[in-house]
Design an enzyme around this catalytic site. Structure first.
Site, PDB file in Angstrom:
ATOM      1  N   LYS A 172       0.845  -1.192   0.000  1.00  4.85           N
ATOM      2  CA  LYS A 172       0.000   0.000   0.000  1.00  4.85           C
ATOM      3  C   LYS A 172       0.881   1.244   0.000  1.00  4.85           C
ATOM      4  CE  LYS A 172      -4.064  -1.880   0.300  1.00  4.85           C
ATOM      5  NZ  LYS A 172      -5.125  -1.616  -0.700  1.00  4.85           N
ATOM      6  N   ASP A 205      -0.368  -0.577  -4.585  1.00  3.42           N
ATOM      7  CA  ASP A 205      -1.753  -0.103  -4.611  1.00  3.42           C
ATOM      8  C   ASP A 205      -1.837   1.239  -3.894  1.00  3.42           C
ATOM      9  OD1 ASP A 205      -4.454   0.268  -4.501  1.00  3.42           O
ATOM     10  OD2 ASP A 205      -4.904  -1.572  -3.391  1.00  3.42           O
ATOM     11  N   GLU A 231      -1.616   0.150  -8.910  1.00  4.64           N
ATOM     12  CA  GLU A 231      -3.078   0.037  -8.804  1.00  4.64           C
ATOM     13  C   GLU A 231      -3.707   1.334  -8.286  1.00  4.64           C
ATOM     14  OE1 GLU A 231      -4.218  -3.653  -7.063  1.00  4.64           O
ATOM     15  OE2 GLU A 231      -5.930  -2.822  -6.004  1.00  4.64           O
ATOM     16  N   GLU A 257     -11.770  -1.822  -8.616  1.00  5.23           N
ATOM     17  CA  GLU A 257     -12.670  -2.099  -7.487  1.00  5.23           C
ATOM     18  C   GLU A 257     -13.679  -0.982  -7.273  1.00  5.23           C
ATOM     19  OE1 GLU A 257      -9.001  -1.919  -4.934  1.00  5.23           O
ATOM     20  OE2 GLU A 257     -10.442  -1.291  -3.435  1.00  5.23           O
ATOM     21  N   ASP A 279     -14.619  -6.314  -8.642  1.00  2.00           N
ATOM     22  CA  ASP A 279     -14.870  -7.116  -7.435  1.00  2.00           C
ATOM     23  C   ASP A 279     -16.299  -7.644  -7.543  1.00  2.00           C
ATOM     24  OD1 ASP A 279     -15.836  -7.768  -4.760  1.00  2.00           O
ATOM     25  OD2 ASP A 279     -14.002  -6.837  -4.010  1.00  2.00           O
ATOM     26  N   HIS A 306     -10.540  -8.063  -7.844  1.00  2.00           N
ATOM     27  CA  HIS A 306     -10.300  -7.543  -6.502  1.00  2.00           C
ATOM     28  C   HIS A 306     -11.067  -8.424  -5.519  1.00  2.00           C
ATOM     29  CE1 HIS A 306     -11.512  -4.844  -3.087  1.00  2.00           C
ATOM     30  NE2 HIS A 306     -10.229  -4.550  -3.138  1.00  2.00           N
ATOM     31  N   GLU A 331      -6.262 -12.503  -5.641  1.00  2.00           N
ATOM     32  CA  GLU A 331      -5.898 -11.562  -4.583  1.00  2.00           C
ATOM     33  C   GLU A 331      -6.211 -12.225  -3.248  1.00  2.00           C
ATOM     34  OE1 GLU A 331      -7.528  -7.549  -4.637  1.00  2.00           O
ATOM     35  OE2 GLU A 331      -6.163  -7.003  -3.005  1.00  2.00           O
TER      36      GLU A 331
HETATM   37 CA    CA Z   1      -6.963  -2.143  -4.162  1.00  2.00          CA
END
Ligand code: CA
Length: 379
Positions: A172, A205, A231, A257, A279, A306, A331
């Site tokens: 992240k 991401d 991402e 997502e 997702d 996702h 994922e």
């Molecule tokens: Ca994400």
């Protein structure tokens, strides 16, 4: 001859407070939530689905706004019922279609349809191309600390463990949550790359932490670190920004997502995505996810769903992944979530080859623990 019809639709909010909150670019997470949807057919067969998001509002939308449109209908006619739910959602809210709420019903109908036909959803979706899939580890969120050095230390430790276990990790960025900036984001990725070595697959991401300028700057630094994809670099609404970044950057641009089915169409048209990530619990269920997968294939874009939910989300995503061309990933969320660990009988742990086996039982192939659901049922 008539078959079973939809007899009831129940939405069950579940919540699990976390011992320690964790952060990503947009927010701190202190509770894991989902809304499960239980659809029963007139012959007693039950299908399960899941809605992303808060319990508040979702339960009422499923039970009071959407359910009347499927009650009494043949649950095997999922495509037709999805379109009806979509149209009903648009007519109700005009500017917003409640896609996460629709997702829960759509997934439950696919589960039900598979159970009634005695076939896994991958067969209903067009046919499985694989029996197992490689997972990558999602996690590596920010701890609630003041000093960025403590963030680096925490993330490097977790990333090293997940890299040892799975060989592929997603980090992240978006340390603006803690008062830092893109420079610290890049430094975080650099330190993890240094710790795990060049052979580990590293995705990044940003959860749309950046404007276009910062995204371009960060994306160039990520390419130099051999990052596999970047991402959600910018806000989901900035479709043109995605297209520009995909052109500017060597690192592939990923996202999905936060996108609606119609936005996926636009993104594919303008070349805004190098990796598409719908997702199934957000985009409206397996019905639109399959349509998006078809369009992604037509545009030469790999699809990697996702996944961040309960075992229902995992099973449904695996059913879709079974059908995808190319070499998809699962994922595999490693962040704290008692709902993911406890709501099903059995789990989706990787096998000895490091792959997650795709269920081949009828429907989604997930068996829920109804005692556990009661334990986490929201008040
Ligand atoms: Ca994400």
């Amino acid at each position: 001859m008539t078959g079973p019809t939809v007899e009831s639709v129940e939405a069950i909010g579940v919540e699990a407070p976390l011992e320690e909150p964790f952060g990503y670019a947009q927010a701190w997470v202190d509770t894991r939530t989902a809304t499960l949807v239980r659809v029963a057919a007139s012959d007693g067969t039950v299908g399960w689905g899941e809605c992303w998001g808060p319990v508040a509002g979702t339960v009422e939308t499923v039970e009071e706004v959407l359910a009347p449109h499927v009650l009494g209908e043949d649950p095997r006619e999922v495509e037709r019922l999805y379109d009806r739910l979509y149209d009903a959602g648009r007519a109700t809210y005009q500017t917003v279609v409640p896609l996460p709420a629709i997702s829960g019903i759509d997934l439950a109908l696919w589960d039900l349809a598979g159970k009634l036909r005695g076939e896994p959803v991958s067969t209903l979706l067009g046919g499985a191309r694989r029996e197992a899939v490689r997972p990558y580890a999602t996690g590596h969120y920010f701890p609630q600390v003041d000093d960025v050095e403590d963030v680096y230390e925490s993330v490097v430790e977790e990333a090293t463990a997940n890299a040892d276990a799975l060989g592929a990790i997603k980090l992240k960025t978006g340390l603006s949550l803690l008062g830092y900036g893109p420079g610290e984001d890049v430094e975080l990725v650099r330190r993890v790359r240094e710790a795990v070595g060049p052979d580990v697959t590293v995705m990044v991401d940003a959860n749309y932490a950046y404007d276009r300028t910062d995204a371009r700057r960060v994306g160039r630094a990520l390419a130099a670190e051999g990052v596999h994809w970047f991402e959600e670099p910018v806000a989901p609404e900035d479709v043109e920004g995605y297209a520009r970044l995909a052109g500017w950057l060597d690192v592939p641009v990923a996202g999905g997502e936060c996108h609606t089915p119609a936005e996926f169409d636009r993104l594919f048209e303008v070349g805004g995505l190098d990796v598409a990530q719908p997702d199934v619990c957000i985009v409206g269920g397996l019905t639109p996810a399959r349509r998006i997968a078809r369009r992604a294939r037509d545009h030469g874009v790999p699809l990697v769903p996702h996944v961040w939910g309960t075992p229902v989300a995992l099973a449904a995503s695996l059913g879709l992944i079974a059908t995808l061309p190319g070499e998809p990933w699962l994922e595999f969320d490693r962040s704290p979530n008692p709902l993911r660990e406890e709501l099903s009988v059995g789990s989706f742990a990787p096998d000895d080859d490091g792959l997650v086996v795709i269920p081949d039982e009828p429907g989604l192939g997930v068996t829920l623990d109804e005692d556990a659901i009661e334990r986490y049922r929201a008040e």
